[in-house]
Design a protein around this motif. Structure first.
Motif, mmCIF file in Angstrom:
data_model
loop_
_atom_site.group_PDB
_atom_site.id
_atom_site.type_symbol
_atom_site.label_atom_id
_atom_site.label_comp_id
_atom_site.label_asym_id
_atom_site.label_seq_id
_atom_site.Cartn_x
_atom_site.Cartn_y
_atom_site.Cartn_z
ATOM 1 N N ASN A 23 0.822 -1.217 0.000
ATOM 2 C CA ASN A 23 0.000 0.000 0.000
ATOM 3 C C ASN A 23 0.861 1.276 0.000
ATOM 4 N N HIS A 24 2.161 1.070 -0.262
ATOM 5 C CA HIS A 24 3.078 2.204 -0.368
ATOM 6 C C HIS A 24 3.041 3.096 0.884
ATOM 7 N N CYS A 25 2.938 2.432 2.044
ATOM 8 C CA CYS A 25 2.889 3.174 3.316
ATOM 9 C C CYS A 25 4.169 3.014 4.145
ATOM 10 N N LEU A 26 5.105 2.275 3.602
ATOM 11 C CA LEU A 26 6.309 1.960 4.380
ATOM 12 C C LEU A 26 7.365 3.048 4.176
ATOM 13 N N ASN A 27 7.157 4.193 4.832
ATOM 14 C CA ASN A 27 8.161 5.249 4.771
ATOM 15 C C ASN A 27 9.273 4.961 5.779
ATOM 16 N N SER A 28 10.280 5.808 5.807
ATOM 17 C CA SER A 28 11.456 5.563 6.663
ATOM 18 C C SER A 28 11.098 5.516 8.140
ATOM 19 N N GLN A 29 10.156 6.369 8.557
ATOM 20 C CA GLN A 29 9.778 6.405 9.975
ATOM 21 C C GLN A 29 9.057 5.118 10.383
ATOM 22 N N ILE A 30 8.100 4.683 9.556
ATOM 23 C CA ILE A 30 7.361 3.446 9.863
ATOM 24 C C ILE A 30 8.293 2.246 9.773
ATOM 25 N N ASN A 31 9.187 2.265 8.795
ATOM 26 C CA ASN A 31 10.137 1.163 8.640
ATOM 27 C C ASN A 31 11.028 1.034 9.872
ATOM 28 N N GLU A 32 11.449 2.171 10.448
ATOM 29 C CA GLU A 32 12.259 2.150 11.658
ATOM 30 C C GLU A 32 11.491 1.537 12.830
ATOM 31 N N ILE A 33 10.221 1.886 12.949
ATOM 32 C CA ILE A 33 9.378 1.334 14.020
ATOM 33 C C ILE A 33 9.232 -0.173 13.849
ATOM 34 N N VAL A 34 8.943 -0.615 12.613
ATOM 35 C CA VAL A 34 8.797 -2.057 12.351
ATOM 36 C C VAL A 34 10.086 -2.792 12.673
ATOM 37 N N ASN A 35 11.223 -2.215 12.283
ATOM 38 C CA ASN A 35 12.517 -2.842 12.559
ATOM 39 C C ASN A 35 12.766 -2.973 14.064
ATOM 40 N N ARG A 36 12.380 -1.948 14.816
ATOM 41 C CA ARG A 36 12.586 -1.984 16.268
ATOM 42 C C ARG A 36 11.695 -3.033 16.933
ATOM 43 N N VAL A 37 10.453 -3.131 16.468
ATOM 44 C CA VAL A 37 9.560 -4.160 17.019
ATOM 45 C C VAL A 37 10.107 -5.540 16.700
ATOM 46 N N THR A 38 10.570 -5.730 15.462
ATOM 47 C CA THR A 38 11.129 -7.027 15.060
ATOM 48 C C THR A 38 12.369 -7.365 15.895
ATOM 49 N N ALA A 39 13.221 -6.371 16.138
ATOM 50 C CA ALA A 39 14.422 -6.597 16.956
ATOM 51 C C ALA A 39 14.043 -6.968 18.389
ATOM 52 N N SER A 40 13.015 -6.313 18.916
ATOM 53 C CA SER A 40 12.551 -6.626 20.267
ATOM 54 C C SER A 40 12.008 -8.049 20.352
ATOM 55 N N VAL A 41 11.281 -8.460 19.305
ATOM 56 C CA VAL A 41 10.758 -9.824 19.250
ATOM 57 C C VAL A 41 11.913 -10.829 19.230
ATOM 58 N N ASP A 42 12.953 -10.526 18.423
ATOM 59 C CA ASP A 42 14.116 -11.417 18.361
ATOM 60 C C ASP A 42 14.803 -11.513 19.725
ATOM 61 N N GLN A 43 14.918 -10.373 20.405
ATOM 62 C CA GLN A 43 15.535 -10.364 21.736
ATOM 63 C C GLN A 43 14.719 -11.188 22.721
ATOM 64 N N PHE A 44 13.408 -11.071 22.633
ATOM 65 C CA PHE A 44 12.512 -11.845 23.496
ATOM 66 C C PHE A 44 12.691 -13.343 23.240
ATOM 67 N N LYS A 45 12.814 -13.717 21.973
ATOM 68 C CA LYS A 45 13.016 -15.128 21.628
ATOM 69 C C LYS A 45 14.317 -15.655 22.229
ATOM 70 N N HIS A 46 15.385 -14.835 22.159
ATOM 71 C CA HIS A 46 16.661 -15.256 22.733
ATOM 72 C C HIS A 46 16.562 -15.421 24.248
ATOM 73 N N ILE A 47 15.848 -14.519 24.905
ATOM 74 C CA ILE A 47 15.687 -14.627 26.359
ATOM 75 C C ILE A 47 14.961 -15.918 26.722
ATOM 76 N N ILE A 48 13.914 -16.246 25.980
ATOM 77 C CA ILE A 48 13.168 -17.490 26.235
ATOM 78 C C ILE A 48 14.066 -18.702 26.050
ATOM 79 N N LEU A 49 14.868 -18.693 24.978
ATOM 80 C CA LEU A 49 15.786 -19.808 24.730
ATOM 81 C C LEU A 49 16.806 -19.929 25.860
ATOM 82 N N ASN A 50 17.303 -18.781 26.355
ATOM 83 C CA ASN A 50 18.289 -18.798 27.435
ATOM 84 C C ASN A 50 17.687 -19.307 28.742
ATOM 85 N N LEU A 51 16.464 -18.893 29.034
ATOM 86 C CA LEU A 51 15.788 -19.378 30.236
ATOM 87 C C LEU A 51 15.581 -20.887 30.157
ATOM 88 N N THR A 52 15.233 -21.367 28.981
ATOM 89 C CA THR A 52 15.066 -22.815 28.790
ATOM 90 C C THR A 52 16.380 -23.542 29.015
#
Length: 377
Positions: free
Chosen positions: A185-214
Motif C-alpha cells: 500500500n506504499h505506506c512503508l516510509n522511513s519512519q514506519i520502517n524504523e518502528i517495524v525494525n525496532r519491534v522485530t528486533a525486540s521480538v528477536d531479543q525476546f526469543k533469545h531470552i526465552i531460549l536462554n531461560l530454557t
C-alpha cells in the motif's frame, strides 16, 4: 600436729579430686599411681591397675592400632598431648573424655614418666550431638524446602518459556505480514520502517531470552540428575568444537596454539564441552581489531586438579567488571552479540562438580581463564 612432707600433701590433694581421673605412669606408660577420681571414673581399684600398661583404658581397636603408644610419643615430642576422645571403663562401657597427657622430668632433666588427667564430658557431648542433630534436621528440612522451591521455579520457567513461544511466533509472523501490507500500500516510509525494525528486533531479543531461560532450566535439571561422568579425550572434544566454530573462525581468523599435557579427563562430556565451547568461542568473539588474534589452550596436572587454560590477546575485561563476570545476563561488550549467560553456566557447572575457575584479565591486553577439574581416572 604432725608436719607432712610436700609429697604426701600433693598425694592427699590429688586423692581429694573425685571428678577427674589423675594418675602417673613410668616412661613406658606403666601405671604407677592412681587417685580416687580415677577409681570412680574408670572402675579399677589402685591394686587392679597399678603395674598395667595405661593403654588398657582405651577402646580395643585403639589398642590394636597402637594409638596409646602414639599418644606417649606425641606428648614427649610436643610437651603435652591434649584431645577429646573415647575411653573405656573396667566394665567395657565407653565415655567421652577430655585427655591431657604430660611428660614428667626430674631435676636433672631426665624423663621419668607421664601424668594423665582425664575428665568425663559424655553429657556435654550428648547435648552437643543432640544440638547438631537438631541443626542437621533443620538444615535438611530447609534443603528439602529449597529443592521444592527450585523445582517449582524450574517448572514455572519451563512452562512460561514454552507457552510464550506460540504468541511470540505469532507476533513475528504478524510483523512480517504487516511489513508486506505496508509495502503493497506504499505506506512503508522511513519512519514506519524504523518502528517495524525496532519491534522485530525486540521480538528477536525476546526469543533469545526465552531460549536462554530454557537452557538455564535444562542446566539446573542436569545438576539435580547428576549427569554421568566418563573418561573423555580432550583433543577429541576440541576437534568437535572447532568444527562447530568453523564459520566464525573463517570470518575472524585466529591463530590457536594447543598444548594438551593431560589428554584424558573423567567428567560429564556434555558439560565439559559446554565449558570448553563457551570459553573458546568467547576468546574468538572478543578479539581486538587492531592486532592478530592469538589463543593459547593447554591442559596440565596440578594436583588434585587437571587445569584447562585458555588465554587470548583480545579486548580484555576491566577490573571493575570482573566482579560481575559470572552474573546472569551480564554483558560487557555491547558491539558483540551475546545473551550474557555463557560464563554464568560455566561457573555453575564447575562449582557443582567441585572444581573452581579463575580469571586474569586486563582491558586492552587480553584474558586468561584457568578451569580446575578434580583429577581422578
Amino acid at each position: 600436729m604432725t608436719l607432712q612432707s610436700q609429697e604426701s600433701l600433693n598425694t592427699l590433694f590429688i586423692n581429694q579430686i573425685k571428678n577427674y581421673a589423675i594418675f602417673a605412669t613410668d616412661p613406658d606408660g606403666i601405671v604407677t599411681t592412681w587417685n580416687k577420681g580415677a577409681e570412680r571414673l574408670k572402675g579399677y581399684t589402685e591394686a587392679e591397675i597399678v603395674g598395667q600398661f595405661y593403654g588398657v583404658l582405651s577402646p580395643d581397636e585403639y589398642q590394636e592400632a597402637g594409638l596409646p603408644e602414639r599418644e606417649l610419643r606425641l606428648a614427649l615430642e610436643g610437651g603435652v598431648y591434649e584431645a577429646e576422645d573415647w575411653r573405656k571403663r573396667k566394665d567395657g562401657s565407653f565415655f567421652w573424655a577430655t585427655i591431657m597427657l604430660t611428660p614428667i622430668f626430674d631435676e636433672a632433666g631426665q624423663h621419668v614418666g607421664f601424668t594423665k588427667i582425664t575428665g568425663d564430658i559424655t553429657k556435654q557431648k550428648e547435648l552437643q550431638d543432640q544440638l547438631a542433630e537438631r541443626q542437621q534436621s533443620a538444615l535438611d528440612h530447609k534443603t528439602t524446602e529449597l529443592k521444592k522451591v527450585n523445582f517449582d521455579l524450574d517448572n514455572f520457567v519451563y512452562t512460561a518459556s514454552h507457552d510464550l513461544r506460540s504468541p511470540i511466533s505469532n507476533i513475528e509472523g504478524l510483523m512480517v505480514l504487516l511489513r508486506d501490507v505496508l509495502e503493497e500500500n506504499h505506506c512503508l516510509n522511513s519512519q514506519i520502517n524504523e518502528i517495524v525494525n525496532r519491534v522485530t528486533a525486540s521480538v528477536d531479543q525476546f526469543k533469545h531470552i526465552i531460549l536462554n531461560l530454557t537452557e538455564i532450566t535444562r542446566l539446573q535439571k542436569d545438576f539435580s540428575e547428576n549427569p554421568p561422568e566418563e573418561v573423555l579425550n580432550i583433543q577429541d572434544v576440541y576437534d568437535e568444537i572447532m568444527v562447530d566454530l568453523e564459520d566464525p573462525v573463517k570470518n575472524k581468523v585466529c591463530f590457536i596454539q594447543t598444548d594438551f599435557q593431560v589428554h584424558q579427563l573423567k567428567f560429564s562430556r556434555k558439560n565439559f564441552r559446554s565449558i570448553f565451547y563457551n570459553l573458546l568461542s568467547n576468546a574468538i568473539k572478543f578479539q581486538a581489531e587492531e592486532r592478530s588474534c592469538v589463543i593459547k589452550i593447554s591442559t596440565r596436572l596440578e594436583e588434585p586438579y587437571v587445569v584447562l587454560h585458555i588465554q587470548d590477546n583480545g579486548l580484555g575485561i576491566s577490573r571493575h567488571h570482573q566482579g560481575q563476570l559470572y552474573s546472569m545476563f551480564k554483558r560487557f561488550h555491547g558491539h558483540v552479540e551475546g545473551a550474557g549467560i555463557g560464563l554464568y553456566m560455566v561457573k555453575r557447572i564447575v562449582d557443582n562438580a567441585g572444581g573452581k575457575i579463575e580469571v586474569e584479565s586486563e582491558e586492552g591486553v587480553g584474558t586468561a581463564f584457568n578451569v580446575y577439574f578434580k583429577a581422578g581416572l
